[in-house]
Design an enzyme around this catalytic site. Sequence first.
Site, PDB file in Angstrom:
ATOM      1  CD  GLN A   1      50.096  14.721  61.143  1.00  0.00           C
ATOM      2  OE1 GLN A   1      49.775  14.537  59.972  1.00  0.00           O
ATOM      3  NE2 GLN A   1      51.307  14.491  61.570  1.00  0.00           N
TER       4      GLN A   1
ATOM      5  CB  SER B   1      47.922  21.588  57.334  1.00  0.00           C
ATOM      6  OG  SER B   1      48.871  20.597  57.051  1.00  0.00           O
TER       7      SER B   1
ATOM      8  CD  GLU C   1      53.523  12.349  58.594  1.00  0.00           C
ATOM      9  OE1 GLU C   1      54.003  13.380  59.110  1.00  0.00           O
ATOM     10  OE2 GLU C   1      52.389  12.298  58.112  1.00  0.00           O
TER      11      GLU C   1
ATOM     12  CG  ASN D   1      58.601  14.014  47.801  1.00  0.00           C
ATOM     13  OD1 ASN D   1      58.174  13.826  48.941  1.00  0.00           O
ATOM     14  ND2 ASN D   1      58.644  13.064  46.891  1.00  0.00           N
TER      15      ASN D   1
HETATM   16  C1  LIG Z   1      46.751  13.052  51.243  1.00  0.00           C
HETATM   17  C2  LIG Z   1      47.112  14.149  52.201  1.00  0.00           C
HETATM   18  C3  LIG Z   1      46.913  13.957  53.556  1.00  0.00           C
HETATM   19  C4  LIG Z   1      47.208  14.995  54.451  1.00  0.00           C
HETATM   20  N1  LIG Z   1      46.925  14.793  55.775  1.00  0.00           N
HETATM   21  C5  LIG Z   1      47.184  15.790  56.663  1.00  0.00           C
HETATM   22  C6  LIG Z   1      46.846  15.616  58.043  1.00  0.00           C
HETATM   23  O1  LIG Z   1      46.325  14.571  58.455  1.00  0.00           O
HETATM   24  N2  LIG Z   1      47.097  16.639  58.898  1.00  0.00           N
HETATM   25  C7  LIG Z   1      47.660  17.810  58.488  1.00  0.00           C
HETATM   26  O2  LIG Z   1      47.890  18.675  59.324  1.00  0.00           O
HETATM   27  N3  LIG Z   1      47.973  18.020  57.172  1.00  0.00           N
HETATM   28  C8  LIG Z   1      47.729  17.032  56.252  1.00  0.00           C
HETATM   29  N4  LIG Z   1      48.007  17.223  54.914  1.00  0.00           N
HETATM   30  C9  LIG Z   1      48.501  18.519  54.476  1.00  0.00           C
HETATM   31  C10 LIG Z   1      49.962  18.503  54.076  1.00  0.00           C
HETATM   32  O3  LIG Z   1      50.775  18.397  55.219  1.00  0.00           O
HETATM   33  C11 LIG Z   1      50.232  19.768  53.273  1.00  0.00           C
HETATM   34  O4  LIG Z   1      49.488  19.680  52.078  1.00  0.00           O
HETATM   35  C12 LIG Z   1      51.704  19.923  52.953  1.00  0.00           C
HETATM   36  O5  LIG Z   1      52.427  20.195  54.118  1.00  0.00           O
HETATM   37  C13 LIG Z   1      51.944  21.064  51.935  1.00  0.00           C
HETATM   38  O6  LIG Z   1      51.348  22.235  52.405  1.00  0.00           O
HETATM   39  P1  LIG Z   1      50.345  23.096  51.464  1.00  0.00           P
HETATM   40  O7  LIG Z   1      49.337  22.140  50.895  1.00  0.00           O
HETATM   41  O8  LIG Z   1      49.859  24.241  52.260  1.00  0.00           O
HETATM   42  O9  LIG Z   1      51.229  23.576  50.248  1.00  0.00           O
HETATM   43  P2  LIG Z   1      52.226  24.815  50.237  1.00  0.00           P
HETATM   44  O10 LIG Z   1      53.017  24.844  51.494  1.00  0.00           O
HETATM   45  O11 LIG Z   1      51.474  26.038  49.868  1.00  0.00           O
HETATM   46  O12 LIG Z   1      53.209  24.410  49.064  1.00  0.00           O
HETATM   47  C14 LIG Z   1      52.821  24.511  47.676  1.00  0.00           C
HETATM   48  C15 LIG Z   1      53.973  24.004  46.834  1.00  0.00           C
HETATM   49  O13 LIG Z   1      55.124  24.849  47.044  1.00  0.00           O
HETATM   50  C16 LIG Z   1      56.240  24.056  47.443  1.00  0.00           C
HETATM   51  N5  LIG Z   1      57.033  24.789  48.420  1.00  0.00           N
HETATM   52  C17 LIG Z   1      56.576  25.450  49.507  1.00  0.00           C
HETATM   53  N6  LIG Z   1      57.595  25.986  50.203  1.00  0.00           N
HETATM   54  C18 LIG Z   1      58.730  25.651  49.546  1.00  0.00           C
HETATM   55  C19 LIG Z   1      60.129  25.897  49.778  1.00  0.00           C
HETATM   56  N7  LIG Z   1      60.558  26.591  50.845  1.00  0.00           N
HETATM   57  N8  LIG Z   1      61.026  25.386  48.896  1.00  0.00           N
HETATM   58  C20 LIG Z   1      60.597  24.652  47.815  1.00  0.00           C
HETATM   59  N9  LIG Z   1      59.295  24.403  47.540  1.00  0.00           N
HETATM   60  C21 LIG Z   1      58.378  24.885  48.397  1.00  0.00           C
HETATM   61  C22 LIG Z   1      55.650  22.806  48.051  1.00  0.00           C
HETATM   62  O14 LIG Z   1      56.547  21.717  47.981  1.00  0.00           O
HETATM   63  C23 LIG Z   1      54.422  22.587  47.186  1.00  0.00           C
HETATM   64  O15 LIG Z   1      54.786  21.911  46.007  1.00  0.00           O
HETATM   65  C24 LIG Z   1      47.732  16.221  53.992  1.00  0.00           C
HETATM   66  C25 LIG Z   1      47.943  16.398  52.615  1.00  0.00           C
HETATM   67  C26 LIG Z   1      47.624  15.391  51.731  1.00  0.00           C
HETATM   68  C27 LIG Z   1      47.847  15.628  50.259  1.00  0.00           C
END
Ligand SMILES: Cc1cc2nc3c(=O)[nH]c(=O)nc-3n(C[C@H](O)[C@H](O)[C@H](O)COP(=O)(O)OP(=O)(O)OC[C@H]3O[C@@H](n4cnc5c(N)ncnc54)[C@H](O)[C@@H]3O)c2cc1C
Length: 383
Positions: free
Chosen positions: A125, A128, A243, A367
């Site tokens: 997938q 991101s 998902e 979450n």
């Molecule tokens: C084990 C694992 C597998 C993954 N596999 C995939 C994959 O196969 N393909 C893919 O595309 N992605 C994948 N991901 C990425 C995942 O989808 C992202 O890590 C996730 O969407 C969070 O984005 P970010 O890491 O950029 O954090 P950010 O978006 O920068 O967020 C950082 C923190 O801020 C909080 N936050 C952000 N915005 C808000 C808001 N509006 N209100 C409240 N809190 C907020 C978040 O909850 C988080 O705690 C994976 C991640 C993990 C850990």
Amino acid sequence: MELAYTPEQQAFRAEVRDWMAANVPARPLVTLEREEGYHQHVAWERRLAEGNWGMVTWPEAYGGRGLDLIQWLIFEEEYYRAQAPLRVNQNGIFLLGPTIMEYGTDEQKARFLTPMAKGEVIWAQAWSEPNAGSDMAAIKTRAVRDGDHYVISGQKTWSSRASFADWGFGLFRTDPESKRHKGLSFILFDLNTPGITRRPIRQFHGDPGFAELFFDEVRVPVENRIAAEGEGWNVAMATAGFERGLMLRSPARFQAAAARLVALFREHRDRASPAAREQVLAAWMGAQAYAYNTYAVASKIMAGGHIGAEASLNKIFWSELDRAMHRTAMQLLGATAELRQFAGDRANDWLEGYIFSLAGPIYAGSNEIQRNIIAERLLGLPR
Ligand SMILES: Cc1cc2nc3c(=O)[nH]c(=O)nc-3n(C[C@H](O)[C@H](O)[C@H](O)COP(=O)(O)OP(=O)(O)OC[C@H]3O[C@@H](n4cnc5c(N)ncnc54)[C@H](O)[C@@H]3O)c2cc1C
């Protein structure tokens, strides 16, 4: 409410149990985050397909058995009971497959579903991006139309198993003038297409299962787009619903972990604190509650209903349950937990599972974001 299984369902359970007993590898496979383990898991997918267990709910025409969701839950219960390996093609069979079933053309169904069910094509997938995680509408990677191709340029990240997988699916900006949720399209691509560079991301345990993907003018046929151009956001939200909802984390996984936790508690009863006993009990009840709720959701879907924003409740529940169960296991094991070998299967090894459980509140939409969805869409609270 009738909670007993029919004779047909019991016979089906016995059939799955017998097959698993005869076929599940005696020794755990190497983790699917490493190349060696990845290939072992692919071989397991193909063995499952030989038994016609690839995706039991799919139509027979696409490599399935045409079974219903209750039989799916029974299959999963026997699967985890037998401590079978994790599904390396989970992004394909649980997320993309149902999406193609709902939004794909007949040609796309014929082309992509059967190889997916048979484990012949493993999917990653690619949603991101470095500046588009929780805020997926900030996606920048472009797909510019050039005749019957898109030319893709940009970067994706955190793509699970993309270091080794065959194909990927992702959201791309097909309208360069568009903003946010508009102008995005859902496109499938062969990960070996010229112009794609995969750069494995080593996690702290050194395994390279994640990858960054760089697209340098990658030509992808227009026929690989799912649904209309610019409709990608709606398709992706359906994928995210699969998902977070029924498919990705079936209750059987947590019921099996809860049963192992009870056994672990018995083994360490002498030095377990009274609090640990309560935590074990809460974990077992949580897994049971999740199972009953899932049976209710399956029944609702079989009666023609849909899962909407309540998939977010589900996601929070299973990810927090998983974390709590593994934390309790770590407490029961004490310092010995850290002496365990760190190469196992995360569904059956406490240390590997504990580390992975910490990621549960992040992947599949964090979450915090799920709580925002619940607040706005289920509770009607102001933004
Ligand atoms: C084990 C694992 C597998 C993954 N596999 C995939 C994959 O196969 N393909 C893919 O595309 N992605 C994948 N991901 C990425 C995942 O989808 C992202 O890590 C996730 O969407 C969070 O984005 P970010 O890491 O950029 O954090 P950010 O978006 O920068 O967020 C950082 C923190 O801020 C909080 N936050 C952000 N915005 C808000 C808001 N509006 N209100 C409240 N809190 C907020 C978040 O909850 C988080 O705690 C994976 C991640 C993990 C850990």
